[in-house]
Design a protein around this motif. Structure first.
Motif, short mmCIF file in Angstrom:
data_model
loop_
_atom_site.label_atom_id
_atom_site.label_comp_id
_atom_site.label_asym_id
_atom_site.label_seq_id
_atom_site.Cartn_x
_atom_site.Cartn_y
_atom_site.Cartn_z
N ALA A 1 1.11 -1.34 0.11
CA ALA A 1 -0.03 -0.41 -0.34
C ALA A 1 1.18 1.32 -0.23
O ALA A 1 0.29 2.28 -0.50
N GLN A 2 1.99 1.30 0.88
CA GLN A 2 2.56 2.38 0.86
C GLN A 2 3.94 2.73 -0.63
O GLN A 2 3.60 3.35 -0.84
N ILE A 3 3.97 1.77 -1.32
CA ILE A 3 4.64 1.63 -3.29
C ILE A 3 3.43 2.93 -3.77
O ILE A 3 3.53 3.11 -4.48
N GLU A 4 1.81 1.81 -3.71
CA GLU A 4 1.22 2.88 -4.18
C GLU A 4 0.71 3.94 -3.56
O GLU A 4 0.52 5.06 -4.52
N LEU A 5 0.67 4.67 -3.02
CA LEU A 5 0.26 6.16 -2.09
C LEU A 5 1.66 6.65 -2.63
O LEU A 5 1.93 8.01 -2.72
N ARG A 6 3.15 6.23 -2.49
CA ARG A 6 3.98 6.69 -2.93
C ARG A 6 4.29 7.05 -4.74
O ARG A 6 4.86 8.62 -4.91
N GLY A 7 3.29 6.40 -5.56
CA GLY A 7 3.30 6.80 -6.48
C GLY A 7 2.50 8.05 -6.58
O GLY A 7 1.71 9.26 -7.91
N ARG A 8 1.69 8.38 -5.58
CA ARG A 8 0.35 9.62 -5.46
C ARG A 8 0.92 11.10 -5.30
O ARG A 8 1.91 10.62 -4.85
N GLN A 9 0.56 11.99 -5.98
CA GLN A 9 0.55 13.34 -5.57
C GLN A 9 -0.19 14.52 -4.57
O GLN A 9 0.00 15.00 -4.54
N ASP A 10 -1.02 13.01 -4.41
CA ASP A 10 -2.30 13.76 -3.23
C ASP A 10 -2.01 13.66 -2.09
O ASP A 10 -2.73 14.08 -1.18
N SER A 11 -1.44 12.42 -2.03
CA SER A 11 -1.19 11.92 0.16
C SER A 11 0.71 11.92 0.22
O SER A 11 1.46 11.85 -0.65
N ILE A 12 0.83 12.12 1.76
CA ILE A 12 2.23 11.46 2.25
C ILE A 12 1.66 10.81 3.25
O ILE A 12 0.12 10.40 3.50
N SER A 13 1.87 9.64 3.47
CA SER A 13 1.73 8.39 3.75
C SER A 13 3.32 7.69 4.75
O SER A 13 4.31 7.73 3.97
N ILE A 14 3.42 7.10 5.67
CA ILE A 14 4.72 7.18 6.64
C ILE A 14 4.37 5.97 6.91
O ILE A 14 2.94 5.56 7.23
N TYR A 15 5.88 5.61 7.92
CA TYR A 15 5.28 4.70 8.30
C TYR A 15 5.93 4.04 9.93
O TYR A 15 6.99 4.83 10.53
N PHE B 1 0.64 4.46 8.77
CA PHE B 1 0.89 2.70 9.11
C PHE B 1 0.73 2.80 10.32
O PHE B 1 1.97 3.03 10.30
N PHE B 2 0.44 2.24 10.72
CA PHE B 2 0.92 1.86 12.76
C PHE B 2 1.26 0.40 12.46
O PHE B 2 0.05 -0.59 12.83
N ASP B 3 2.48 -0.15 12.44
CA ASP B 3 2.34 -1.82 12.58
C ASP B 3 2.92 -2.40 13.68
O ASP B 3 3.56 -1.52 15.05
N ASP B 4 2.37 -3.53 14.14
CA ASP B 4 2.63 -4.74 15.07
C ASP B 4 2.20 -3.91 16.36
O ASP B 4 2.55 -3.54 17.51
N PHE B 5 0.91 -3.16 16.17
CA PHE B 5 0.66 -2.64 16.95
C PHE B 5 -0.07 -3.48 18.35
O PHE B 5 0.04 -2.90 19.29
N SER B 6 -0.60 -4.69 18.08
CA SER B 6 -0.94 -5.59 19.16
C SER B 6 0.03 -6.42 20.44
O SER B 6 -0.30 -6.79 20.92
N GLU B 7 1.14 -6.22 19.58
CA GLU B 7 2.60 -6.29 20.98
C GLU B 7 2.44 -5.64 21.62
O GLU B 7 2.64 -6.35 22.86
N LEU B 8 1.64 -4.45 21.89
CA LEU B 8 2.09 -3.88 23.05
C LEU B 8 0.74 -4.62 24.41
O LEU B 8 -0.65 -5.01 23.93
N GLY B 9 1.13 -4.83 25.59
CA GLY B 9 0.13 -5.28 26.45
C GLY B 9 -1.15 -4.10 26.87
O GLY B 9 -0.91 -3.39 25.86
N PHE B 10 -2.03 -5.11 27.14
CA PHE B 10 -3.06 -3.97 27.02
C PHE B 10 -3.54 -2.45 27.42
O PHE B 10 -4.21 -1.54 27.05
N ILE B 11 -2.47 -2.77 28.77
CA ILE B 11 -2.62 -1.25 30.00
C ILE B 11 -2.02 -0.07 27.98
O ILE B 11 -2.00 0.54 28.52
#
Length: 575
Positions: free
Chosen positions: A73-87, A273-283
């Motif tokens: 998805a980031q590759i696709e967004l990097r080819g567009r001129q109307d959005s910024i994508s970060i990871y 894009f937020f990856d590995d979000f579920s690696e965090l404990g509940f609190i």
């Protein structure tokens, strides 16, 4: 056959963490993800959904391809001129936080426990590092896209915005304690000491080696991270705490700068894009959502869109309205759900065939050259599906074992090779979940059984499968339904829908998998589960179901209804 090529193909499938596949640039050229990506659904339906203008939660067990979809998805967004994508790699930032120790902190007196202060500052440092990383990525992307050359905003120049971002990052890096945070830390300390006194009164022994005085635990028994988290279980204290931490971050300024960049450069949105979000404990996940994700999602005026990868059972939505976001589930039973289980399987096998064909072709090889030609290739692919449920990382792991056992010796892969690989992977990797020292095994937040009881539950299921097999062979169950079957498979079982959550931990760690949502013979909603293929090989249990339309309802025969068996197990085991 080219064993070294096969090894690289297997390695590319079992990649861990961010799936950019940079190490394959030499063999595949720039952007190997773009060349290797195969969408789980025809027409790139999953990728298209992720690229929509909605906030999206991408859910699937470990290795189901979430990071690969994000990278594509980031590759696709990097080819567009109307959005910024970060990871943002949440786990990497969290690992730094969880293994670090804060610098020496100034004591705040008897009313704030030193352990409480340390736990607070560690969490605040982690949250600040996420915001700092977000601003850094925004600045870097603006430089790469030469957005400053497109600046047309009135009033503020791009130099002003760049300096403001730099100043904000510098301030976040300090993560200083604010005066407004001290009262809530005092309240947490008071609550912790009250609970510690209560526990000492019940057990006569306060853990940690410290004594309990009239004013609470002594300085030798400062609150641990666990004590801090238990105190935040109090809803009122948590809400006060999260609110004061949220106010300590300059969200209004951050969002104003993002808006200035987007408006002044002719852009539509910032996609994070937020990856590995579920690696965090509940609190920690709760704080992360309430303090970072919620303001970005709810207060940005549609300028910021979030794309979040998580595990089923380990997602907290907080004040993000789950009815107004897209949720894409990547596990087999969700992705290919259909009335007929045979239709589900055909869709899944088609995806696996496309995935393997594309992967081998990208490396200049042909899939069929590596499998026993005496058996149709589609049968090998079907067996791989049954042994992995299309989880790319599992596919790569089994192919790697087949490489060691067969391909490296110049032999082709047979059905027996795949079955042996599944058993080896189960015994060497999946079963290690029950090692209570295994800190890498993650539990769902609503886990109902500890790991010891999970192991006992699995043994109970295996024992019941053997009992059903014996009853079928002796003609004690099923009437004439099983006549003509020399070996009745007993790898699947059925429970009522209300009991399905009991198996979340076993499911999360691949010991079994949800197979199909269905109804029993009385019309009641239920769920069919399948034991992991390698487990059934290890336990000498036949996997699957008989061919033919006569057996399309095989799984919901009454002998496979384990609801009463599981209920009896729970009644006899303390949880």
């Amino acid at each position: 056959m080219k064993p070294e090529k096969f090894a690289r193909i297997a390695e590319s499938l079992r990649q861990y963490r961010r799936a950019e596949l940079k190490e394959f640039d030499g063999e595949l050229g720039d952007d190997p993800v773009k060349k290797l990506y195969v969408d789980p659904l025809p027409g790139n339906a999953v990728l298209t959904s992720v690229l929509s203008s909605n906030t999206t939660f991408l859910l699937g067990r470990k290795g189901t391809g979430k990071s690969t979809i994000i990278a594509r998805a980031q590759i696709e967004l990097r080819g567009r001129q109307d959005s910024i994508s970060i990871y943002i790699d949440v786990k990497s930032l969290y690992d730094v936080f969880s293994t670090s120790s804060t610098t020496t902190l100034m004591p705040l007196g008897q009313e704030v426990d030193a352990g409480v202060l340390k736990a607070h500052m560690l969490r605040k440092t982690f949250l600040a590092s996420v915001l700092s990383e977000l601003l850094k990525e925004v600045d870097d992307v603006c430089e790469r896209m030469s957005l400053w050359d497109r600046w047309v905003g009135p009033g503020r120049s791009y130099q002003d915005i760049k300096k403001k971002i730099s100043d904000l990052r510098s301030g976040l890096g300090k993560a200083e304690l604010k005066d407004t945070e001290i009262p809530v830390l005092q309240a947490i300390t008071k609550k912790y000491r009250q609970r510690a006194q209560s526990e000492q009164g019940e057990s006569g022994n306060f853990g940690g080696g410290g004594s309990v005085s009239p004013i609470g635990p002594s300085a030798q028994a400062n609150a641990s991270v666990g004590d801090f988290e238990k105190t935040l279980d109090d809803r009122e204290i948590y809400e006060d705490y999260s609110e004061v931490v949220l106010r300590s971050f300059p969200f209004a300024e951050i969002l104003a700068d993002i808006r200035a960049i987007i408006d002044s450069c002719g852009l539509k949105r910032l996609v994070v894009f937020f990856d590995d979000f579920s690696e965090l404990g509940f609190i920690d996940q709760r704080l992360f959502v309430d303090i970072i994700l919620t303001p970005l999602n709810n207060s940005s005026g549609e300028l910021v869109k979030l794309k979040i990868a998580g595990y089923p059972g380990r997602v907290y939505y907080g004040k993000i309205d789950s009815t107004k976001v897209d949720t894409i589930a990547l596990d087999f039973c969700d992705l290919y759900e259909d009335v007929e289980v045979q239709s589900m399987e055909r869709s899944a096998i088609d995806h696996l065939q496309r995935l393997l064909d594309s992967r081998f072709e990208a490396f200049g090889e042909r899939l069929g050259d590596y499998f026993d030609e005496k058996v149709p290739l589609e049968q090998h692919v079907k067996l791989l599906f049954e042994a992995t449920f299309n989880v790319p990382r599992l596919v790569g792991a089994l192919l790697h074992i087949c490489y060691l056992d067969s391909i490296s010796k110049g032999m082709r892969i047979t059905g027996q090779s795949i079955r042996l690989a599944a058993r080896k992977y189960y015994e060497s990797t999946i079963y290690q979940y029950f090692d209570r020292m295994n800190r890498f095994a993650l539990e769902p937040f609503e886990n109902k059984l500890d790991r010891h009881n999970q192991q006992a539950l699995l043994k109970c299921l295996i024992g019941q499968a053997r009992e059903v097999r014996a009853a079928i062979s002796e003609g004690r169950v099923g009437g004439s339904y099983f006549n003509g079957l020399s070996l009745a498979p007993v790898s699947h079982f059925f429970v009522t829908a209300a009991m399905a959550h009991i198996f979340q931990s076993l499911e999360s760690n691949f010991l079994l998998s949800r197979y199909k949502n269905t109804r029993d013979k009385d019309g009641k909603a239920g769920v069919v589960f399948a034991l992991y293929y390698g487990l059934t090989e290890s336990e000498r249990i036949s996997w699957g179901y008989p061919a033919g339309r006569d057996y399309r309802n095989y799984f919901v025969q009454r002998c496979f209804d384990y609801s009463a068996v599981v209920q009896n197990f729970l009644a006899k085991n303390q949880t």
